[in-house]
Design a protein around this motif. Structure first.
Motif, mmCIF file in Angstrom:
data_model
loop_
_atom_site.group_PDB
_atom_site.id
_atom_site.type_symbol
_atom_site.label_atom_id
_atom_site.label_comp_id
_atom_site.label_asym_id
_atom_site.label_seq_id
_atom_site.Cartn_x
_atom_site.Cartn_y
_atom_site.Cartn_z
ATOM 1 N N UNK A 66 0.865 -1.192 0.000
ATOM 2 C CA UNK A 66 0.000 0.000 0.000
ATOM 3 C C UNK A 66 0.900 1.241 0.000
ATOM 4 N N UNK A 67 0.831 2.109 -1.021
ATOM 5 C CA UNK A 67 1.783 3.239 -1.093
ATOM 6 C C UNK A 67 1.665 4.204 0.079
ATOM 7 N N UNK A 68 0.447 4.436 0.590
ATOM 8 C CA UNK A 68 0.285 5.336 1.730
ATOM 9 C C UNK A 68 0.938 4.791 2.982
ATOM 10 N N UNK A 69 0.831 3.464 3.176
ATOM 11 C CA UNK A 69 1.454 2.848 4.357
ATOM 12 C C UNK A 69 2.967 2.998 4.315
ATOM 13 N N UNK A 70 3.555 2.772 3.154
ATOM 14 C CA UNK A 70 5.010 2.881 3.061
ATOM 15 C C UNK A 70 5.470 4.336 3.038
ATOM 16 N N UNK A 71 4.609 5.245 2.597
ATOM 17 C CA UNK A 71 4.938 6.668 2.716
ATOM 18 C C UNK A 71 5.024 7.063 4.185
ATOM 19 N N UNK A 72 4.112 6.535 5.009
ATOM 20 C CA UNK A 72 4.130 6.818 6.445
ATOM 21 C C UNK A 72 5.376 6.235 7.106
ATOM 22 N N UNK A 73 5.708 4.995 6.770
ATOM 23 C CA UNK A 73 6.907 4.379 7.341
ATOM 24 C C UNK A 73 8.152 5.121 6.882
ATOM 25 N N UNK A 74 8.186 5.535 5.608
ATOM 26 C CA UNK A 74 9.333 6.287 5.109
ATOM 27 C C UNK A 74 9.494 7.621 5.812
ATOM 28 N N UNK A 75 8.353 8.313 6.052
ATOM 29 C CA UNK A 75 8.419 9.580 6.778
ATOM 30 C C UNK A 75 8.952 9.366 8.192
ATOM 31 N N UNK A 76 8.473 8.315 8.864
ATOM 32 C CA UNK A 76 8.948 8.023 10.218
ATOM 33 C C UNK A 76 10.436 7.699 10.216
ATOM 34 N N UNK A 77 10.880 6.881 9.242
ATOM 35 C CA UNK A 77 12.297 6.502 9.184
ATOM 36 C C UNK A 77 13.174 7.721 8.910
ATOM 37 N N UNK A 78 12.736 8.592 8.012
ATOM 38 C CA UNK A 78 13.547 9.766 7.705
ATOM 39 C C UNK A 78 13.600 10.732 8.885
ATOM 40 N N UNK A 79 12.470 10.880 9.581
ATOM 41 C CA UNK A 79 12.456 11.717 10.782
ATOM 42 C C UNK A 79 13.376 11.142 11.855
ATOM 43 N N UNK A 80 13.335 9.825 12.024
ATOM 44 C CA UNK A 80 14.225 9.203 13.002
ATOM 45 C C UNK A 80 15.678 9.357 12.631
ATOM 46 N N UNK A 81 15.985 9.322 11.321
ATOM 47 C CA UNK A 81 17.362 9.465 10.896
ATOM 48 C C UNK A 81 17.901 10.868 11.067
ATOM 49 N N UNK A 113 -2.236 -0.903 16.795
ATOM 50 C CA UNK A 113 -1.520 -2.086 16.318
ATOM 51 C C UNK A 113 -0.415 -1.716 15.337
ATOM 52 N N UNK A 114 -0.513 -0.534 14.705
ATOM 53 C CA UNK A 114 0.520 -0.115 13.756
ATOM 54 C C UNK A 114 1.675 0.593 14.450
ATOM 55 N N UNK A 115 1.598 0.690 15.772
ATOM 56 C CA UNK A 115 2.689 1.305 16.529
ATOM 57 C C UNK A 115 3.976 0.496 16.392
ATOM 58 N N UNK A 116 3.835 -0.814 16.291
ATOM 59 C CA UNK A 116 5.015 -1.678 16.216
ATOM 60 C C UNK A 116 5.850 -1.405 14.965
ATOM 61 N N UNK A 117 5.268 -1.385 13.759
ATOM 62 C CA UNK A 117 6.091 -1.041 12.579
ATOM 63 C C UNK A 117 6.723 0.347 12.676
ATOM 64 N N UNK A 118 5.997 1.320 13.225
ATOM 65 C CA UNK A 118 6.545 2.662 13.354
ATOM 66 C C UNK A 118 7.769 2.665 14.262
ATOM 67 N N UNK A 119 7.650 2.028 15.396
ATOM 68 C CA UNK A 119 8.755 2.061 16.349
ATOM 69 C C UNK A 119 9.948 1.259 15.840
ATOM 70 N N UNK A 120 9.702 0.209 15.061
ATOM 71 C CA UNK A 120 10.805 -0.552 14.469
ATOM 72 C C UNK A 120 11.586 0.330 13.497
ATOM 73 N N UNK A 121 10.845 1.036 12.624
ATOM 74 C CA UNK A 121 11.511 1.913 11.658
ATOM 75 C C UNK A 121 12.261 3.037 12.367
ATOM 76 N N UNK A 122 11.662 3.629 13.388
ATOM 77 C CA UNK A 122 12.289 4.744 14.096
ATOM 78 C C UNK A 122 13.542 4.308 14.848
ATOM 79 N N UNK A 123 13.445 3.188 15.563
ATOM 80 C CA UNK A 123 14.604 2.726 16.339
ATOM 81 C C UNK A 123 15.742 2.320 15.410
ATOM 82 N N UNK A 124 15.415 1.629 14.325
ATOM 83 C CA UNK A 124 16.456 1.236 13.379
ATOM 84 C C UNK A 124 17.137 2.457 12.777
ATOM 85 N N UNK A 125 16.327 3.455 12.392
ATOM 86 C CA UNK A 125 16.893 4.679 11.822
ATOM 87 C C UNK A 125 17.778 5.392 12.832
ATOM 88 N N UNK A 126 17.349 5.436 14.080
ATOM 89 C CA UNK A 126 18.146 6.111 15.114
ATOM 90 C C UNK A 126 19.465 5.391 15.345
#
Length: 816
Positions: free
Chosen positions: A570-585, A606-619
């Protein structure tokens, strides 16, 4: 410590309105050799100076006021000073048995080019006047009343911060509507669809250039010439303030006015930035102003909230104001509170967290009411300035996508680290080669023109037409497309950055070409990097989220192109994850960012888990290369921020190896003329108070307290002498000192005491009788924890006989 390493010190910083009298020199205690002119001696040996060395103080000349003060190094009539390296300056060679040791102004040779920041007095001065006030208020219900007033102030902070945010948002929206409507009509008028030879984007291009450079030039000129502290988002400055560093002019009303106008002009001008970051600074200014009950800018005292006029109380209110600003920006009260605790605060407690949360909730509620009424909504659903919209369907994920989310986090960390490094290099280049004010304004105009030029080139050369039914913007531009189509490239540029982020989150699949998003990601990445650091008021959150959303959606599109059967993309879902990862970076925040994104988009828990994974990895990936952008800016500006833990270089050291000495001391009952001369000749901000002094050898007295420079100046200004005590004693209270807070007068405002040479000052009722003290053999890590946890400005080092051995301050913990 190794002599090759240098520690920067800032124990007695220069007052904001004073010029340093002489250069400082930092003597260091410890058994290290002292380097003098051609000779080296152990510090443990008696230190002396000849006529060719530093001047000395003669013996007990009580009837000669000029000789009562040890002369300071650096006077024109004095020989060159003794140069001490990792040692303490010695006593005078003549009259060594009965003279006062020379006190040296500490010279920060390693930090000669760094700003001379002052520290804030977060330690409450519990002197006799303060204790009298506390006892007096025990007999009245003031304790309860003070707590109620504190709650009222936090509620006021939330309301006023939200109203300012609403004003900024409405003005930006109205001006942006006019701008992009005009540009749309200009494009339609100057690009005839039926005649291919009439394709001419020059006129709309010139209009776009003009509508961009005018507001940007105006805002940059205001920031540059009126209030330079308003440049950027303001978050690093607020963070430094909450850590205990006094940033001049950071919380003034004029700063707030220039900040608001600067944000409006920058966003309307189309720079790659957002208004969310500056809202934190705006909230801090509101909190600092309301909590003091007076305005030093307008010289108006409303005579309310007098009990909160000190740095300790003001710090807590500023934290609440920052949280209210974040909450108003994102419509996220919990995220705002967590942002303040994770990114800004250095000190907090349970009651402060609760009050900060209430201020955040009040801010969001007020903004919700005002903006919902403005937009004609009856259900009060307009949540914040950064409104990302709600997803039509719940975002779901499969567990096999978790490695993909981690890869996105790694990508965000790498891109964020590269962005921070490139931005730091650009800002260092600016600092070195663009020092002139007019050049800073021109630079902002050039970057605005560059952004418009790159956008026009993309619109002209990339053919990306989409059906009008799926238009993601309220200003669809037909341009070179057929009837009932719009130009998808123009749709990305003909709106504010917040609207573009919202489009990337919610546009249906197939709304953009891969080439369009690839070029947009590259162009905006470079533009945002060049923009952050200009002399304009802009935040970094929106461009960072926009770049991340663009490349997140781009990766989903590329993957779907390669694997068409992958329906989970889903492009919107990955846009959200990408925004979170870039913000974390870029920002290196995790908990608060994930909560802010959840509250802003309304996604399920329930979508908190993917967000926090992307953020922690980026950090984690970004931290391997460099610091977050806010911490990087603090380091570049040489702000003496105290980290959470002592630096590794301090492990194994003791207090005597980092302390400074000998220390300038004042007797419990001392000559007013001596105090005046000390304040005139040196710019230290704290002086140990000693008694049991033999003659004038103050540094050998027993410590009985500490007195601040601001207190001594108020004592001299108000003539609080022992000889006229019967006149001022009944009217003197702790409020006498609070009335001149925060802009304490300088020693220049005190007239010479020629007619009061023999007057005496008794510091017993003014000094802090319980300063924090440590032993010379205490470990530096333990001392650091005490210093940071208590928010100290001065830490006295005393020997077993309670005599002063040295002093430790903020910059003694900053390794360079």
């Amino acid at each position: 410590m190794d002599d090759k390493r240098t520690l920067i010190r800032l124990d007695e910083e220069t007052s904001e309105d004073e010029d340093p009298a002489v250069p400082k020199s930092i003597p260091r205690a410890g058994p290290k050799p002292i380097e003098t002119f051609g000779e080296t001696r152990s510090e443990e040996m008696p230190s002396t100076s000849s006529s060719s060395g530093a001047a000395h103080i003669s013996g007990n000349h009580q009837n000669e006021p000029e000789n009562d003060l040890p002369p300071l190094l650096g006077n024109n009539d004095q020989p060159p000073p003794v140069n001490t390296i990792n040692g303490s300056a010695g006593s005078a060679r003549n009259h060594i048995n009965d003279s006062e040791p020379i006190f040296h102004l500490r010279s920060r040779t390693a930090a000669a080019s760094t700003p001379n920041y002052e520290s804030l007095d977060y330690e409450v001065c519990e002197n006799t006047l303060f204790q009298d006030e506390q006892r007096r208020r025990l007999r009245e219900p003031f304790s309860l009343r003070k707590d109620i007033i504190r709650w009222i102030i936090f509620i006021q902070i939330g309301i006023i911060t939200a109203l300012i945010a609403c004003t900024i948002d409405i003005i930006i929206e109205e001006l942006s509507e006019l701008k992009y409507n005009f540009l749309k009509e200009s494009v339609a008028d100057n690009v005839p669809l039926s005649d291919a030879t009439g394709r001419d984007l020059v006129i709309p291009f010139l209009y776009w250039i003009l509508l961009s450079i005018l507001p940007v030039a105006f805002g940059a000129a205001m920031v540059t010439y009126i209030e330079p502290i308003t440049a950027g988002s303001g978050i690093p400055q607020v963070k430094s303030y909450l850590n205990g560093v006094k940033i001049p002019r950071i919380v003034r009303i004029k700063t707030l006015a220039v900040k608001a106008i600067g944000v409006i002009t920058s966003v309307v001008g189309g720079l790659a930035g957002g208004k969310e970051g500056p809202m934190i600074h705006a909230g801090a200014v509101v909190a600092a102003g309301i909590s003091q009950g007076k305005s030093t800018t307008f010289v108006k005292d409303f005579r309310v909230f007098k009990a909160f006029r000190d740095d300790h109380e003001k710090r807590d209110f500023v934290l609440g104001g920052g949280a209210a600003g974040v909450s108003a920006a994102f419509g996220a009260p919990i995220g705002g509170m967590l942002f303040s605790l994770e990114e800004a605060a250095s000190f907090w407690n349970q009651n402060l967290i609760w009050r900060t949360l209430v201020a955040s909730i009040i801010s969001v509620f007020t903004l919700n009411i005002v903006l919902s009424a403005y937009h004609g909504l009856n259900d009060f659903t307009f949540t914040g300035l950064f409104n990302l919209g709600k997803f039509d369907q719940p975002l779901k994920f499969d567990y096999f996508e978790l490695p993909i989310f981690m890869i996105l986090g790694v990508t965000g960390g790498l891109l964020g680290a590269a962005w921070n490094s490139l931005n730091t290099k650009i800002n260092n280049f600016r600092k070195r080669f663009i020092p002139w004010k007019f050049a800073k304004v021109i630079e902002a105009v050039v970057v605005a023109m560059l952004g418009v030029t790159l956008a026009c080139l993309m619109i002209y050369f990339i053919n990306d037409c989409r059906p009008l039914g799926n238009d993601p913007t309220i200003h669809p531009v037909q341009l070179f497309c057929e009837d009932n189509e719009y130009n998808a490239v123009a749709a990305l540029w003909f709106q504010t950055p917040e609207a573009t982020v919202r489009s990337l989150f919610h546009d249906p699949p197939g709304s953009h070409k891969i080439l369009t998003l690839a070029m947009f990601t590259l162009v905006y990445y470079v533009l945002s990097c060049a923009t952050f650091g200009l002399n304009v008021s802009l935040g970094v959150f929106i461009p960072t989220a926009l770049v991340g959303a663009a490349w997140g959606r781009l990766l989903a599109m590329v993957t779907f192109y390669l694997f068409p059967e992958a329906e989970f993309l889903h492009p919107g879902k990955y846009a959200l994850i990408g925004a979170a990862a870039n913000l974390g970076g870029v920002l290196r925040m995790t908990i608060s960012l994930s909560v802010i994104l959840m509250e802003t988009t309304g996604i399920e828990s329930s979508f908190f888990f993917p967000l926090i994974i992307a953020l922690i990895t980026a950090k984690w990936v970004g931290d391997y290369f460099n610091e977050g952008i806010y911490d990087t800016q603090i380091q570049v500006n040489h702000v003496p921020m105290l980290p959470w833990e002592p630096l590794p270089q301090y492990m194994g050291l003791t207090a005597k190896e980092i302390m400074s000495g000998p220390v300038v001391c004042i007797k419990l009952r001392d000559s007013a003329h001596y105090i005046y001369k000390v304040l005139k000749k040196c710019d230290h901000n704290g002086f140990p108070v000693v008694d049991n002094v033999i003659g004038d050898r103050r540094s050998e007295g027993r410590v009985c307290g500490i007195i601040l420079r601001s207190q001594l100046i108020v004592i001299l200004l108000k003539s609080l002498y022992v000889e006229n005590k019967r006149f001022w004693l009944p009217e003197t209270s702790i409020q006498t000192f609070r009335d001149v807070y925060p802009r304490y007068p300088s020693i220049k405002s005190v007239r010479k005491l020629d007619d009061k040479i023999n007057y005496t000052v008794d510091l017993a009722m003014f000094m802090n009788p319980s300063p924090v003290r440590v032993n010379p053999h205490d470990s530096v890590p333990r001392i650091f924890q005490i210093f940071r946890a208590l928010g100290l400005r001065h830490l006295l080092v005393i020997n077993n006989e309670n005599r002063i051995a040295g002093i430790i301050t903020r910059r003694d913990f900053i390794y360079k």
